[in-house]
Design a protein around this motif. Structure first.
Motif, PDB file in Angstrom:
ATOM      1  N   ALA A 210     -46.687  16.917 -17.225  1.00 44.57           N
ATOM      2  CA  ALA A 210     -45.704  15.895 -17.619  1.00 44.57           C
ATOM      3  C   ALA A 210     -45.859  15.542 -19.098  1.00 44.57           C
ATOM      4  CB  ALA A 210     -45.863  14.646 -16.752  1.00 44.57           C
ATOM      5  N   ILE A 211     -47.088  15.458 -19.579  1.00 44.28           N
ATOM      6  CA  ILE A 211     -47.330  15.171 -21.000  1.00 44.28           C
ATOM      7  C   ILE A 211     -46.794  16.312 -21.856  1.00 44.28           C
ATOM      8  CG2 ILE A 211     -49.146  14.953 -22.763  1.00 44.28           C
ATOM      9  CD1 ILE A 211     -50.767  13.343 -20.632  1.00 44.28           C
ATOM     10  N   ILE A 212     -47.034  17.539 -21.445  1.00 40.66           N
ATOM     11  CA  ILE A 212     -46.534  18.690 -22.201  1.00 40.66           C
ATOM     12  C   ILE A 212     -45.009  18.706 -22.201  1.00 40.66           C
ATOM     13  CG2 ILE A 212     -46.372  21.222 -22.177  1.00 40.66           C
ATOM     14  CD1 ILE A 212     -49.359  21.230 -21.324  1.00 40.66           C
ATOM     15  N   ALA A 213     -44.390  18.448 -21.058  1.00 42.62           N
ATOM     16  CA  ALA A 213     -42.920  18.431 -20.979  1.00 42.62           C
ATOM     17  C   ALA A 213     -42.348  17.342 -21.885  1.00 42.62           C
ATOM     18  CB  ALA A 213     -42.478  18.228 -19.536  1.00 42.62           C
ATOM     19  N   ALA A 214     -42.957  16.171 -21.902  1.00 43.48           N
ATOM     20  CA  ALA A 214     -42.479  15.082 -22.761  1.00 43.48           C
ATOM     21  C   ALA A 214     -42.661  15.433 -24.238  1.00 43.48           C
ATOM     22  CB  ALA A 214     -43.212  13.788 -22.425  1.00 43.48           C
TER      23      ALA A 214
ATOM     24  N   LYS B 233     -39.935  17.686 -25.109  1.00 41.91           N
ATOM     25  CA  LYS B 233     -38.697  16.904 -25.172  1.00 41.91           C
ATOM     26  C   LYS B 233     -38.594  16.157 -26.501  1.00 41.91           C
ATOM     27  CE  LYS B 233     -35.990  13.551 -22.555  1.00 41.91           C
ATOM     28  NZ  LYS B 233     -35.899  12.799 -21.287  1.00 41.91           N
ATOM     29  N   ALA B 234     -39.737  15.687 -26.997  1.00 40.01           N
ATOM     30  CA  ALA B 234     -39.763  14.970 -28.275  1.00 40.01           C
ATOM     31  C   ALA B 234     -39.651  15.921 -29.468  1.00 40.01           C
ATOM     32  CB  ALA B 234     -41.049  14.147 -28.386  1.00 40.01           C
ATOM     33  N   GLY B 235     -39.710  17.234 -29.200  1.00 39.57           N
ATOM     34  CA  GLY B 235     -39.615  18.218 -30.274  1.00 39.57           C
ATOM     35  C   GLY B 235     -40.877  18.323 -31.108  1.00 39.57           C
ATOM     36  N   LEU B 236     -42.001  17.948 -30.507  1.00 42.82           N
ATOM     37  CA  LEU B 236     -43.263  17.974 -31.241  1.00 42.82           C
ATOM     38  C   LEU B 236     -44.041  19.247 -30.914  1.00 42.82           C
ATOM     39  CD1 LEU B 236     -44.290  14.235 -30.880  1.00 42.82           C
ATOM     40  CD2 LEU B 236     -43.533  15.406 -32.948  1.00 42.82           C
ATOM     41  N   PRO B 237     -44.937  19.643 -31.808  1.00 42.97           N
ATOM     42  CA  PRO B 237     -45.709  20.870 -31.604  1.00 42.97           C
ATOM     43  C   PRO B 237     -46.855  20.659 -30.611  1.00 42.97           C
ATOM     44  CG  PRO B 237     -46.367  19.837 -33.648  1.00 42.97           C
ATOM     45  CD  PRO B 237     -45.198  19.031 -33.118  1.00 42.97           C
TER      46      PRO B 237
ATOM     47  N   GLY C  59     -43.876  -1.517 -23.271  1.00 39.55           N
ATOM     48  CA  GLY C  59     -42.798  -1.378 -22.291  1.00 39.55           C
ATOM     49  C   GLY C  59     -43.128  -2.189 -21.056  1.00 39.55           C
ATOM     50  N   THR C  60     -42.264  -2.092 -20.071  1.00 39.60           N
ATOM     51  CA  THR C  60     -42.503  -2.799 -18.808  1.00 39.60           C
ATOM     52  C   THR C  60     -43.562  -2.041 -18.007  1.00 39.60           C
ATOM     53  OG1 THR C  60     -40.860  -1.536 -17.560  1.00 39.60           O
ATOM     54  CG2 THR C  60     -40.061  -3.494 -18.761  1.00 39.60           C
ATOM     55  N   PRO C  61     -44.176  -2.679 -17.009  1.00 39.33           N
ATOM     56  CA  PRO C  61     -45.128  -1.951 -16.162  1.00 39.33           C
ATOM     57  C   PRO C  61     -44.509  -0.697 -15.532  1.00 39.33           C
ATOM     58  CG  PRO C  61     -45.363  -4.297 -15.793  1.00 39.33           C
ATOM     59  CD  PRO C  61     -44.165  -4.114 -16.679  1.00 39.33           C
ATOM     60  N   GLU C  62     -43.260  -0.781 -15.135  1.00 42.01           N
ATOM     61  CA  GLU C  62     -42.583   0.384 -14.548  1.00 42.01           C
ATOM     62  C   GLU C  62     -42.441   1.509 -15.571  1.00 42.01           C
ATOM     63  OE1 GLU C  62     -41.300  -2.823 -14.334  1.00 42.01           O
ATOM     64  OE2 GLU C  62     -42.087  -3.107 -12.301  1.00 42.01           O
ATOM     65  N   GLN C  63     -42.134   1.142 -16.803  1.00 39.40           N
ATOM     66  CA  GLN C  63     -41.956   2.155 -17.843  1.00 39.40           C
ATOM     67  C   GLN C  63     -43.279   2.837 -18.204  1.00 39.40           C
ATOM     68  OE1 GLN C  63     -40.047  -0.475 -20.702  1.00 39.40           O
ATOM     69  NE2 GLN C  63     -38.127   0.687 -20.523  1.00 39.40           N
ATOM     70  N   ILE C  64     -44.306   2.054 -18.435  1.00 43.55           N
ATOM     71  CA  ILE C  64     -45.540   2.659 -18.923  1.00 43.55           C
ATOM     72  C   ILE C  64     -46.364   3.314 -17.820  1.00 43.55           C
ATOM     73  CG2 ILE C  64     -45.665   1.328 -21.029  1.00 43.55           C
ATOM     74  CD1 ILE C  64     -47.618  -0.537 -19.783  1.00 43.55           C
ATOM     75  N   THR C  65     -45.942   3.179 -16.578  1.00 42.24           N
ATOM     76  CA  THR C  65     -46.560   3.962 -15.510  1.00 42.24           C
ATOM     77  C   THR C  65     -45.704   5.186 -15.177  1.00 42.24           C
ATOM     78  OG1 THR C  65     -45.599   2.484 -13.850  1.00 42.24           O
ATOM     79  CG2 THR C  65     -47.902   2.080 -14.486  1.00 42.24           C
ATOM     80  N   ASN C  66     -44.678   5.429 -15.973  1.00 42.74           N
ATOM     81  CA  ASN C  66     -43.889   6.661 -15.889  1.00 42.74           C
ATOM     82  C   ASN C  66     -44.484   7.621 -16.931  1.00 42.74           C
ATOM     83  OD1 ASN C  66     -41.819   8.494 -17.074  1.00 42.74           O
ATOM     84  ND2 ASN C  66     -40.558   7.668 -15.433  1.00 42.74           N
ATOM     85  N   PRO C  67     -45.053   8.751 -16.503  1.00 47.49           N
ATOM     86  CA  PRO C  67     -45.736   9.643 -17.456  1.00 47.49           C
ATOM     87  C   PRO C  67     -44.875  10.084 -18.641  1.00 47.49           C
ATOM     88  CG  PRO C  67     -46.336  10.253 -15.231  1.00 47.49           C
ATOM     89  CD  PRO C  67     -45.238   9.222 -15.123  1.00 47.49           C
ATOM     90  N   GLU C  68     -43.601  10.377 -18.395  1.00 48.64           N
ATOM     91  CA  GLU C  68     -42.747  10.796 -19.512  1.00 48.64           C
ATOM     92  C   GLU C  68     -42.560   9.657 -20.505  1.00 48.64           C
ATOM     93  OE1 GLU C  68     -38.096  11.615 -20.196  1.00 48.64           O
ATOM     94  OE2 GLU C  68     -39.040  13.092 -18.862  1.00 48.64           O
ATOM     95  N   TYR C  69     -42.209   8.482 -20.006  1.00 50.55           N
ATOM     96  CA  TYR C  69     -42.006   7.337 -20.891  1.00 50.55           C
ATOM     97  C   TYR C  69     -43.286   7.033 -21.677  1.00 50.55           C
ATOM     98  CZ  TYR C  69     -41.159   2.706 -22.696  1.00 50.55           C
ATOM     99  OH  TYR C  69     -41.031   1.631 -23.549  1.00 50.55           O
ATOM    100  N   ALA C  70     -44.429   6.998 -20.969  1.00 52.79           N
ATOM    101  CA  ALA C  70     -45.692   6.653 -21.615  1.00 52.79           C
ATOM    102  C   ALA C  70     -46.040   7.653 -22.716  1.00 52.79           C
ATOM    103  CB  ALA C  70     -46.809   6.587 -20.568  1.00 52.79           C
ATOM    104  N   THR C  71     -45.819   8.933 -22.439  1.00 51.26           N
ATOM    105  CA  THR C  71     -46.109   9.967 -23.444  1.00 51.26           C
ATOM    106  C   THR C  71     -45.191   9.820 -24.647  1.00 51.26           C
ATOM    107  OG1 THR C  71     -46.840  11.496 -21.719  1.00 51.26           O
ATOM    108  CG2 THR C  71     -46.275  12.456 -23.857  1.00 51.26           C
ATOM    109  N   LEU C  72     -43.904   9.637 -24.385  1.00 52.46           N
ATOM    110  CA  LEU C  72     -42.956   9.483 -25.499  1.00 52.46           C
ATOM    111  C   LEU C  72     -43.281   8.243 -26.327  1.00 52.46           C
ATOM    112  CD1 LEU C  72     -39.631  10.547 -23.719  1.00 52.46           C
ATOM    113  CD2 LEU C  72     -40.972  11.871 -25.381  1.00 52.46           C
ATOM    114  N   ALA C  73     -43.724   7.161 -25.674  1.00 49.41           N
ATOM    115  CA  ALA C  73     -44.100   5.943 -26.402  1.00 49.41           C
ATOM    116  C   ALA C  73     -45.334   6.212 -27.270  1.00 49.41           C
ATOM    117  CB  ALA C  73     -44.373   4.805 -25.424  1.00 49.41           C
ATOM    118  N   PHE C  74     -46.330   6.893 -26.698  1.00 49.45           N
ATOM    119  CA  PHE C  74     -47.519   7.232 -27.478  1.00 49.45           C
ATOM    120  C   PHE C  74     -47.152   8.118 -28.662  1.00 49.45           C
ATOM    121  CE2 PHE C  74     -50.881  10.256 -28.507  1.00 49.45           C
ATOM    122  CZ  PHE C  74     -51.899   9.389 -28.884  1.00 49.45           C
ATOM    123  N   GLU C  75     -46.342   9.138 -28.404  1.00 53.20           N
ATOM    124  CA  GLU C  75     -45.993  10.084 -29.469  1.00 53.20           C
ATOM    125  C   GLU C  75     -45.063   9.468 -30.508  1.00 53.20           C
ATOM    126  OE1 GLU C  75     -44.840  13.623 -27.333  1.00 53.20           O
ATOM    127  OE2 GLU C  75     -46.935  14.178 -26.993  1.00 53.20           O
TER     128      GLU C  75
END
Length: 196
Positions: A78-82, A85-89, A133-149
């Motif tokens: 999920a982290i790799i997919a996000a 998606k973010a267009g990062l290397p 983000g909200t608890p629901e958002q930051i426990t979503n692996p895609e959202y959390a990864t995109l927020a970190f990145e």
């Protein structure tokens, strides 16, 4: 004589062509590596990311490693997919996975009661009260990864920083050097799963 010479030349050319067609596939296999004494030939997977790009500075300090279960492996993917998606290397995925290994051992943690660090949640232990983000958002692996990145992209020169400095600049942890111990496992996981 001219007709006879032409027939001879065409006949020789035809034999050469026919021989090439029949010998071609056999000749092509002649150069292929063969297994000796029943041992398999190692194949190099050309589509794996270059380790020099995944760990451009080499690992820093002693390295830790854990065995992952299916859920943790799913979170790696999920982290790799996000990241894609973010267009990062691939390097961004290494930093993200190493950060998650340190913060949660790649487990998407909910509220841990008394063991919780304030209101930290998810793969990256992000805090709703800190604006992640909200608890629901930051426990979503895609959202959390995109927020970190997103935080990672805001750091000038993150691509050229040692992993622990890039991760710490985003996370602002009480243990700034702890991320470095996961760099090798994170790079290995990206190499294994980036193109899977």
């Amino acid at each position: 004589m001219n007709t006879m010479l032409r027939k001879t030349v065409l006949g020789v050319a035809g034999l050469a062509f026919t021989g090439g067609v029949f010998a071609g596939p056999i000749a092509a296999h002649a150069d292929a590596p063969t297994a000796a004494a029943g041992k398999p030939v190692a194949a190099v997977q050309a589509d794996k990311p270059d380790m020099g790009k995944l760990i451009p500075h080499g690992v820093q300090g002693a390295q830790s490693k854990i065995t992952l279960n299916d859920e943790q492996t799913g979170n790696v993917k999920a982290i790799i997919a996000a990241t894609k998606k973010a267009g990062l290397p691939e390097r961004a995925a290494v930093i993200s996975i190493a950060t998650s290994l340190q913060e949660s051992k790649l487990e998407n943690l909910g509220h841990l009661g008394d063991a919780n660090d304030h209101d930290s949640l998810g793969l990256f232990q992000q805090r709703p009260s800190s604006g992640w983000g909200t608890p629901e958002q930051i426990t979503n692996p895609e959202y959390a990864t995109l927020a970190f990145e997103k935080g990672l992209k805001q750091i000038d020169g993150w691509q050229d920083m040692p992993l622990t400095k890039a991760a710490q600049t985003v996370q602002v942890s009480a243990y700034p050097d702890a991320y470095a111990q996961w760099e090798q496992q994170a790079a290995d996981l990206v190499a294994q799963h980036w193109n899977s």
